[in-house]
Write an enzyme that holds these catalytic residues in place. Structure first.
Site, PDB file in Angstrom:
ATOM      1  N   GLY A  98       0.738  -1.151  -0.130  1.00  0.00           N
ATOM      2  CA  GLY A  98       0.088  -0.191  -0.041  1.00  0.00           C
ATOM      3  C   GLY A  98       0.887   1.406  -0.217  1.00  0.00           C
ATOM      4  N   GLY A 100       2.820   3.102   1.383  1.00  0.00           N
ATOM      5  CA  GLY A 100       2.871   3.677   2.907  1.00  0.00           C
ATOM      6  C   GLY A 100       4.079   5.183   2.995  1.00  0.00           C
ATOM      7  CG  ASP A 129      10.870   7.716   7.531  1.00  0.00           C
ATOM      8  OD1 ASP A 129      10.626   7.448   7.160  1.00  0.00           O
ATOM      9  OD2 ASP A 129      12.024   7.631   8.133  1.00  0.00           O
ATOM     10  N   GLY A 130       6.921   7.033   6.647  1.00  0.00           N
ATOM     11  CA  GLY A 130       6.439   7.459   5.929  1.00  0.00           C
ATOM     12  C   GLY A 130       7.163   8.933   5.261  1.00  0.00           C
ATOM     13  NE  ARG A 180       4.160   9.546  -7.023  1.00  0.00           N
ATOM     14  CZ  ARG A 180       4.869   7.728  -6.802  1.00  0.00           C
ATOM     15  NH1 ARG A 180       6.077   7.475  -7.221  1.00  0.00           N
ATOM     16  NH2 ARG A 180       4.393   7.047  -5.975  1.00  0.00           N
ATOM     17  CG  ASP A 260       5.367  -2.798  -4.648  1.00  0.00           C
ATOM     18  OD1 ASP A 260       5.784  -4.460  -5.728  1.00  0.00           O
ATOM     19  OD2 ASP A 260       5.960  -2.385  -4.463  1.00  0.00           O
ATOM     20  CG  ASP A 270       6.502   3.498  -6.922  1.00  0.00           C
ATOM     21  OD1 ASP A 270       6.027   4.516  -6.998  1.00  0.00           O
ATOM     22  OD2 ASP A 270       6.222   2.891  -6.137  1.00  0.00           O
TER      23      ASP A 270
HETATM   24  P1  AMP Z   1       9.635   0.415  -3.030  1.00  0.00           P
HETATM   25  O1  AMP Z   1      10.052   0.388  -2.620  1.00  0.00           O
HETATM   26  O2  AMP Z   1       9.666   2.412  -2.585  1.00  0.00           O
HETATM   27  O3  AMP Z   1       8.410   0.598  -3.867  1.00  0.00           O
HETATM   28  O4  AMP Z   1       8.462   0.706  -1.783  1.00  0.00           O
HETATM   29  C1  AMP Z   1       7.890  -0.415  -1.400  1.00  0.00           C
HETATM   30  C2  AMP Z   1       7.110  -0.805   0.036  1.00  0.00           C
HETATM   31  O5  AMP Z   1       7.484  -0.034   0.554  1.00  0.00           O
HETATM   32  C3  AMP Z   1       5.703   0.299  -0.165  1.00  0.00           C
HETATM   33  O6  AMP Z   1       4.019  -0.099   0.191  1.00  0.00           O
HETATM   34  C4  AMP Z   1       6.101   1.903  -0.065  1.00  0.00           C
HETATM   35  O7  AMP Z   1       4.810   3.043  -0.189  1.00  0.00           O
HETATM   36  C5  AMP Z   1       6.609   1.382   1.523  1.00  0.00           C
HETATM   37  N1  AMP Z   1       7.735   2.748   1.955  1.00  0.00           N
HETATM   38  C6  AMP Z   1       8.937   2.884   1.761  1.00  0.00           C
HETATM   39  N2  AMP Z   1       9.481   3.586   2.282  1.00  0.00           N
HETATM   40  C7  AMP Z   1       8.556   3.599   3.260  1.00  0.00           C
HETATM   41  C8  AMP Z   1       8.849   4.944   4.008  1.00  0.00           C
HETATM   42  N3  AMP Z   1      10.173   5.825   4.416  1.00  0.00           N
HETATM   43  N4  AMP Z   1       7.949   4.700   4.960  1.00  0.00           N
HETATM   44  C9  AMP Z   1       7.004   3.869   4.533  1.00  0.00           C
HETATM   45  N5  AMP Z   1       6.666   3.480   3.694  1.00  0.00           N
HETATM   46  C10 AMP Z   1       7.608   3.512   2.653  1.00  0.00           C
HETATM   47 MG    MG Z   2       6.804   1.098  -5.046  1.00  0.00          MG
END
Ligand code: AMP
Ligand code: MG
Length: 493
Positions: A98, A100, A129-130, A180, A260, A270
């Protein structure tokens, strides 16, 4: 008493909003607000994206816009939300993921969603940490616009804003937010999420939503016995195949092609540990976290197909017939080679390129791989050579010119001899002078960390029109310095 937006602690971007993704209902998202960041500042912005959105010419003048695009001030007429999806990461089912750290603002009347990446925690943050750090936010901002400049389908980026709020990764960094923009941020993983939970009603609602808005022709298909969901799968497969052909032709390595991170619209989405190839190493791995090389450059077309297979599996309850799903997927196997041949033919300046030119393409790829010749510089120099007839700058790229000489001896007759000004000009229009090499991004990032954002602006200007000469900027089109190969880009962002 005035009722200006500021008085109400709301920003008014001057945009009109319409119901979008949230019409699907609460099973698909969580309504929430971004978490404010203190004292935001502009790091980079795209006036082209602002125009596309219909923002006024002076859109950056107001502090409330700066705060709003950082997630620090609500925007009038919007109800922000984070969406739920699942997915396969590195080939393994990862369950629920989701948004995040990306929070959607809403959809404009023009049909564009705005999403703030790095805007704080959501129910899908899973311990994260979002936040997003300045480094990776600058990379995402610049690469979104660079890809668009290259003519490659992509999510866009309106702005990147920063704050001095510390964010912990391997070291202490600072926070940033990328605004974005895309017609939709829906991923393969959104479909996998509802399919895996056997929630077929929601799966169908999601598919209908995407078909009606983005693939309306599927409703009137005569293919697959009129099965709209099979036609949808075929259309996504074709868009994905065309996207991958463009990535391979320009030397773009995505780095983390999890399901995803696959757009249902066939957009590049992404931007994390991506890289434009420097020297041509077909098996190049750009993501330091990808120890097995699952997402190596030359694996990308196969991985995209694997990801489409996951999407097909998710859509199977709607398609209803495995044979139809397999037939719909098959389009990838015809469209990818066709598109790749067309893109490579264009790079070679051949307006009538076809299957018969494959040995010419294979031949040049072999020669380039042998010495890991710089991908972008080779193609640009070849374009010049075709225009002028002077092959020496191309030969100079090789320590042992025997291979390239043999190849050129088959290539030049294909053009009926050189020079060919028309072919050279056509090649310059598809072989960019400027790509976002890691070291260029790195230099802009280091300056930005000291609050000098001019490097971001300069790169944006070059990358928006990467096929133009941009006099005075040859240094940005040169070979990477030795230290470029020591830059480690990982999933940490
Ligand atoms: P990504 O590898 O950036 O595509 O992220 C994979 C998943 O991890 C997605 O659900 C992102 O929203 C979540 N995510 C990545 N970094 C963070 C973060 N710093 N805080 C919260 N969720 C994260
Ligand atoms: Mg992603």
């Amino acid at each position: 008493m005035s009722l200006l937006a500021e008085d109400l602690d709301l920003a008014d971007l001057g945009l009109r909003w319409k119901p979008g993704f949230t019409t699907l209902g609460p099973a698909f998202f969580t309504a929430l607000r971004p978490t404010p960041l203190p004292a935001p500042y502009w790091v980079g912005h795209s006036d082209a994206v602002a125009r596309m959105l219909g923002l006024p010419a002076d859109w950056r003048q107001s502090d409330s816009t700066l705060a709003a695009l950082t997630g620090s001030l609500p925007i009038a007429g919007t109800q922000p939300y984070a969406t739920v999806y699942s997915g396969h990461q590195f080939g393994v089912w990862a369950g629920q993921l989701g948004d995040g750290r990306a929070i959607a603002i809403g959809e404009t009347e023009g049909g564009l969603e705005i999403q703030l990446k790095g805007a704080g925690r959501t129910p899908y943050s899973r311990g994260g940490d979002g936040r997003a750090v300045l480094r990776s936010s600058i990379r995402e901002f610049l690469c979104s616009e660079a890809m668009h400049g290259l003519g490659i389908p992509t999510t866009r980026a309106l702005s990147v804003t920063g704050s001095d709020q510390p964010v912990r990764r391997e070291t202490l960094e600072t926070a940033a937010v990328v605004a974005r923009v895309a017609p939709s941020f829906i991923r393969f993983g959104h479909f996998e999420h509802f399919a895996a939970a056997d929630r077929i009603d929601e799966l169908r609602a999601l598919a209908d939503h995407v078909i009606d808005r983005h693939y309306p022709a599927c409703r009137h298909t005569e293919r697959f016995g009129g099965n709209a969901y099979a036609a949808f799968l075929e259309a996504v497969s074709e868009r994905t195949a065309a996207l991958l052909a463009r990535w391979q032709a320009v030397g773009f390595c995505h780095g983390v092609m999890n399901t995803d991170n696959m757009s249902i619209l066939g957009l590049t989405i992404d931007y994390g540990p991506f890289q434009f190839l420097d020297g041509f190493d077909p098996a190049h791995i750009c993501n330091h976290s990808d120890t097995q090389g699952r997402y190596a450059f030359n694996q990308q077309p196969n991985v995209a197909y694997w990801n489409l297979f996951c999407l097909a599996q998710a859509l199977l309850p709607l398609i209803g017939d495995q044979e139809l799903a397999i037939a719909a997927l098959a389009s990838y196997k015809t469209v990818f080679p066709r598109e790749f041949d067309a893109r490579m033919g264009a790079k070679l300046g051949l307006s009538d390129a076809g299957e018969a030119d494959r040995p010419l393409v294979d031949g040049v790829l072999r020669v380039l791989a042998a010495e890991r010749t710089d991908w972008t510089i080779f193609w640009r120099r070849l374009s010049e050579a075709v225009a002028t007839g002077d092959l020496q700058p191309v030969r100079d790229l090789f320590i042992d010119p025997a291979g390239i000489d043999a190849w050129l001896a088959t290539f030049t007759p294909r053009h009926g001899g050189l020079p060919s000004a028309a072919a050279g000009a056509a090649m310059r229009a598809v072989n960019p002078k400027f790509v976002l090499r890691n070291h260029l991004g790195q230099q802009a990032i280091e300056a930005a960390a000291s609050k000098d954002f001019s490097g971001v602006a300069t790169l944006l200007k070059l990358l928006e029109t990467p096929f133009e000469e941009h006099a005075g900027h040859d240094a940005h089109a040169g070979f990477p310095p030795d230290w470029a190969s020591t830059i480690e880009i990982s999933c940490s962002s």
